[in-house]
Design a protein around this motif. Sequence first.
Motif, PDB file in Angstrom:
ATOM      1  N   PHE A  47      54.550  42.067  31.853  1.00 20.39           N
ATOM      2  CA  PHE A  47      53.879  43.355  31.692  1.00 20.39           C
ATOM      3  C   PHE A  47      53.315  43.498  30.290  1.00 20.39           C
ATOM      4  CE2 PHE A  47      55.675  44.987  35.627  1.00 20.39           C
ATOM      5  CZ  PHE A  47      54.699  45.897  36.006  1.00 20.39           C
ATOM      6  N   VAL A  48      54.139  43.074  29.332  1.00 23.74           N
ATOM      7  CA  VAL A  48      53.702  43.247  27.941  1.00 23.74           C
ATOM      8  C   VAL A  48      52.448  42.437  27.662  1.00 23.74           C
ATOM      9  CG1 VAL A  48      54.316  42.828  25.556  1.00 23.74           C
ATOM     10  CG2 VAL A  48      55.976  43.840  27.097  1.00 23.74           C
ATOM     11  N   ASN A  67      58.251  39.541  22.965  1.00 20.66           N
ATOM     12  CA  ASN A  67      58.243  38.798  24.227  1.00 20.66           C
ATOM     13  C   ASN A  67      59.232  37.635  24.189  1.00 20.66           C
ATOM     14  OD1 ASN A  67      56.592  40.231  25.769  1.00 20.66           O
ATOM     15  ND2 ASN A  67      54.738  39.030  25.328  1.00 20.66           N
ATOM     16  N   PHE A  77      59.438  42.007  32.178  1.00 19.98           N
ATOM     17  CA  PHE A  77      59.086  42.797  30.997  1.00 19.98           C
ATOM     18  C   PHE A  77      57.992  42.076  30.201  1.00 19.98           C
ATOM     19  CE2 PHE A  77      61.834  46.353  29.364  1.00 19.98           C
ATOM     20  CZ  PHE A  77      60.866  46.890  28.560  1.00 19.98           C
ATOM     21  N   LEU A 124      61.458  49.486  30.953  1.00 24.06           N
ATOM     22  CA  LEU A 124      60.104  49.000  31.174  1.00 24.06           C
ATOM     23  C   LEU A 124      59.155  50.162  31.421  1.00 24.06           C
ATOM     24  CD1 LEU A 124      58.013  46.848  31.592  1.00 24.06           C
ATOM     25  CD2 LEU A 124      58.794  46.555  33.925  1.00 24.06           C
ATOM     26  N   PHE A 176      58.360  51.977  28.204  1.00 24.39           N
ATOM     27  CA  PHE A 176      57.328  51.362  27.377  1.00 24.39           C
ATOM     28  C   PHE A 176      55.952  51.502  28.018  1.00 24.39           C
ATOM     29  CE2 PHE A 176      54.895  47.657  25.894  1.00 24.39           C
ATOM     30  CZ  PHE A 176      54.860  47.984  24.561  1.00 24.39           C
ATOM     31  N   LEU A 189      49.598  44.360  29.064  1.00 24.61           N
ATOM     32  CA  LEU A 189      49.352  45.554  28.265  1.00 24.61           C
ATOM     33  C   LEU A 189      48.682  45.201  26.945  1.00 24.61           C
ATOM     34  CD1 LEU A 189      52.384  47.910  28.534  1.00 24.61           C
ATOM     35  CD2 LEU A 189      49.983  48.457  28.838  1.00 24.61           C
TER      36      LEU A 189
END
Lengths: 98, 814, 563
Positions: A62-63, A40, A59, C165, C168, A66
Amino acid sequence: MNAYLAVAAVLFVCGVMCMATKRNGIGVLMGVELVLNGANINFVAFSKYGLLGLDGQIFSLFVIVLAAAEAAVALAIALNFYNNHLTIDVDQASELKN
Amino acid sequence: MSPEIYSEVGSLLKWLLTAAWLLPLLGFLVEIFGGYWADRKSKVPAYLAVGCIATGFLLSLIALGTWVDAADMNLWAFESAGHSAEHGEGAEHGDDHEHATVAEHDHADAHDEEHHEHASADEHHGNDPLKTAFSGTFYRLGKFGRLDVTLDWYIDGLTVAMFAMVTLIASCIHIFAIGYMSDELTEHYEDHFVHLPGGRHFHRPGRFYRFFAYLSLFCFSMLGLVLAGNIFQVFIFWELVGVCSYLLIGFYVERHSASTAANKAFIMNRVGDFGFLIGLMVIWTWFGVFQFANTDPAHADQAGLFQMVRTHDGTLVTEGEGMEKTVSLQHIEGEARPSSIPYWLLTVAGLGIFAGCIGKSAQFPLQTWLPDAMEGPTPVSALVHSATMVAAGVYLAARFYPMFTPEVLLVIAYVGCITLFIGATIALVVTDIKRVLAYSTISQLGYMMLALGVGGWIAGLFHLITHAFFKSLMFLCSGSVIHGCHHEQEMTKMGGLYKKMPITCWTMFVGVVAICGLAIPFVTLPAIGAVAFSGFHSKDAIIASALTFSSLNPVHSLLFYVPLITAGITAFYMFRMWFMTFFGKPKDHHVYDHAHESPTVMTAPLLILSFFAIFVAVGGEAGPLVTLYGAAEPAHVAMGATDAGNIGLNLPSHEQIHNFHAQAGMAALLVAFAGTLLAYLFYASGAVDPGTVKRQFESVHEFLVDKWRFDVLYDWMWQRPVHVVASWCTAFDKYVLDGLIHGSASSVVKIAQWDRKFDEAVVDRSVNVLGEVTMSVANWFRGLQTGQLRQYVMLIAVSVVSLFVLVFIFFPGQ
Amino acid sequence: MSVNEIIEHALKGEILPRSVQIFGPEIALCLTILALLFVRMFEIHRRLPTNLVALLGALIAFLGVFSQFMYVKGGSEIPAMMALFQAWGLTPEGVGEVGPYFTGLLVHDQFSVFFRLGLCLFLVLMIALTVLSGIPDSEDGQDFYTLLIGSSVGMMLACGANHLLTLFLAVEMMSVPSYAMVAFQKGRRQASEAALKYVIYGAGAAGVMLYGLSLVAGVLGTASMPELAAQVSTAFAGGSFVLTNPVAVTLALGILMVLAGLAFKLSLVPFHFWCPDAFEGAAAEVGGFLSVASKAGAFALLVRFCIALTGNPDPSLAGLNLSLGIGLGVAAAVTATFGNLAAYSQKNMKRLLAYSTIAHAGYMLMAVSALVIIRGANPSGVPGLTSAGLDAEARRCLEALLYYLAVYLFMNLGAFAIVALIRNQIFSEEIEDYRGLAGEAPVLCVCMLICLFSLVGLPPLGGFWAKLEIFASLFQAGRVHWFMWVVLGIAAVNTVFSLFYYMRVLKSMFLTERPVGARSALVPFRSAPGLYVVMVSVPVLLLGVLAGPLSQTANNVARILLR
């Protein structure tokens, strides 16, 4: 930017080492979090100082989400493992082999 | 031939042979599904199977007549030309000859042919085989890129001859099997060869219907193989006959030896098929077609493989030298295909296809499965493992002859030569009656391969067909003996049986004489030539080809002497078997007293087959049989070749072989008589005691009894290494990674622990330091045993890093 | 476009926007998940079994993708399909138009439709299997189906991934539910252990992959996959892609890490460790799902990623293409060999099939490596092949992969289904206990024979064509670089190895006697399980006899993708 990348790399390596050496299942999961957060930091750094733009920020958002989901599932599985084995030591998970 | 006639005759032939081909499949389906519910004591499945294959035989005969008629061929030309042949003149040919022709070929056609004035001599020397061939497509399986995968048919003299031969022998064997397998007609079959604990035998329901279903399936596959019009289709049926063979060898699955033999046969064949696949792959990529040849005038633009590789007169057009040498392909104008193929690649393709033939025909070095295959019922050995399936390898080598370069032919010749010697020498010492025949089959197949390799295309196939008759005859005879002696197969327990089973004895004698190639010397008849059974003619032809070849290529003269000597060995071991079984004193009175002649349903096929074993080759190389399939001989064989290929091989022409014929015939006859005499002295007259000789040559005898130690060799070369490598791989996870990865991970722990212990030890001034260290080492060892998960995770990182290092090392630099 | 607007559209009966049209089947699956949760929440699952709801939802989604497939393939004018087209509101501007959607995060083309079709079909078959074998009982059925469908949605996303994205996200979406599925038999020690190993290994691999993604995206300055190739060219214009250049090193490391993440999903050596343990611990049905569906999804991702990286003609980057291709080739050869040899002495059927899965992933990876090699080739450097010829060969490689996957779907599902059904009868998955089963359950055993022979690659079964096509494409790739011939040789030797351990299973089924006192397994032909295995095995035979249509379709798909 290089400073950020270096921090991220250190986090990543720490995470991997943590996953590989911790015997406590929860500790291993914490290692996973470290690895993800290393990535990240990379994304955000590239987004701010590199060419990646907003993509990087999104990104990492989202990570984060998740990672939470994954951690939830992983904790549930760890709990289930505890119920069956009365321990959370991953070294005890060695019945399936060869 | 005009296109109209071509298509008319072609479709007639196609329907006839297709019907003959599919009937056994129909029989199989009805038997396998019907038999499931039917009564196990019913003989209906057998009658059904016999009906199917016999009808197939009739259809094949009609097709044969049709083809002869269409090809405008005179099968009986040797009667008129016989006077000019080398056999001089003598008495007239008898009624039996006429009889033979009628039985073998369609009656009406035979008489029509008599009136033809056409001289066949020119036609069968250097004719174009494609002119008398018919081909076409049944069904398209799929199209992959430019490759069309289809089911084709290809019919020429060889096809119809093989069809008639296969269906005839199969019919006889089916009939024989009705008698032989009759003890399966029960609800409670007791298998005396399966010993259960407690001294009991294994009981199971009879499998009569299943046996005939498998036989029908085999006939279907074998006929499909012969009818196939492209190499890929051949491969499909090749595998199908392999499966049938697997099922039939393993018919008595409960016997451990039978199921092991079935596996062995299947796996050894797969080894050969590996080469076959390589050949297919080369053909796919370079030619893009699988068809043998396209002879349909309506589609003259689509060339088949043979038409691509060779020109009309059969020459191989090459350019360049050495590794650069290429073969130009014909008939490919206007298509996006390579216009030439490297010479070595064509050789590789040929060797690959031949590797398949090695497996199927049990040639060196894959010969060991065939003797074990004798675990199947005897009719199976007669049909599958002597007459038809194992000959399929020879058939394919002959069919694919135009694709073979001289280098491939030389390999074929040497493989055949080695095989025939190995097979014959082992047969000298075997005492199981069926195994003698099995090794003899290997040896005879070697003869066929040798003939093909030295340029004797006609000789090789000649022997294929005559051998099919006399060897299936001998197998059935041995089946009759085994049946009569209540499943006793050891020759050492037989003897003196000629009184008990005269028909079997004398039909076996016909087969033995035929395979030994005995003849009455110096007596020749006009038109039909030497007074001899079929085997003499074909073996004579092979020896003549080999002699011619070795005189043209003195370096390879071994290719003549080995088969010549082996001809003597053949005579010896064959007569040895005959004498041991039928003459001398009975060695085991229990067997002797219970022996009896077999019922008519078993002896009738023996008589039919012995008739053919005598007369099928009548007329020798000018006779009707050779004329028939000789029309399919590739165009380039008749002229021979000088200095061919990269190794400068000289291949004999028909003319040259003809010149050596008499000389070779005499030599072969001489050694055959010598072998016979020796066998007589050893086993019949008692002049020499075999036991003394055996002791004299103890080590040689041992070596032969161990089958040249091939099984031991393969065990060391293949089975053990594979087992070892496999166990290494499974142990890889367990030991190497455990030790390596977990060791490094836990060493951190160990050091930490050790450090703490050390501190405590220093503080406490304890004398237990040593014990603590020992303890921590023990911990470390225990650590090796537990916890694989962390080591897995560690391995992700280690793998990535090591892969990255590898990339660094191997990345192509600037 | 906000959710409000979409609902507005739908309520007014207007034509839906393009992205929603294309995404329809996935939306249907999501609604199914919701429905499943509601069924449980309002306690109506006693009247309305959850497996029926799940089956219905999967069927609807399957029909949706099927109509898209026909629409894309044959256009809007297929009379028999008109009703379906209208029901799903397909329009030429919508589904008919190939290209990116959802602002470029996903892409719609024949390739993705082909994969989604296969996945939906598999989902339907899978739910049917679980209904027959009863692995989730009525109490926790909805949890299982929620996970199953959720994972499937992730795989369908993977097929259309057009952005790092989504790549993943898709990997995570297909992994996370499957972790829980492995642990589904909550009381079993083995299941919980397998799940723990799987989740930790998976999380580690995902972390590595994400770090790799961050490096790739950061170095190239974009996360959109179609732009990657162009960015590589501009970043390393003039041949500066050598490993003395730190940026190039970073990029290479990033690519390697991404491939490691994908290799985990594909269970390639040395990232395969989770696979045998997870398969042995999980129920056979879940094993089948992991070995087929998640492989398919991961292969779709791998192909997209490789094509995105190697899509540029700049000769100075030939080294990148070549080392990528050869690296994949080595991995493929090692994987296939390892899988086949390690399967050799297994005693547990699921573990054996796990190693077999590893081996097959190796075979399929060979097609991908051939594809990369051929695409990276310089037309003037290969004798006997023109530029058009190279394109044709590249198509053939992809065709081979697609064909293999299609056959693999049926044959592997068949094998796992039979293992599951036999387990229900004899409560064992050891090969020892399969002795003599042929006499008691002939249908299952004959279908097992078909599936295993197809896995070996014997003609005339589908597996034979699949292997043949892969071997042919390797042969062609060998003309570009000799190393591919080495791989071909290893692959050919492997098919012989594989024969032995499959034969061992069949031998114990067919050629040995059922021991006295063994639990009997009577599965007649005319029962639902019997019909099910026949239904799964028949396509394996059919694809062997009628290989033409599917290979033609696969070739078309490949042509559009590689254009």
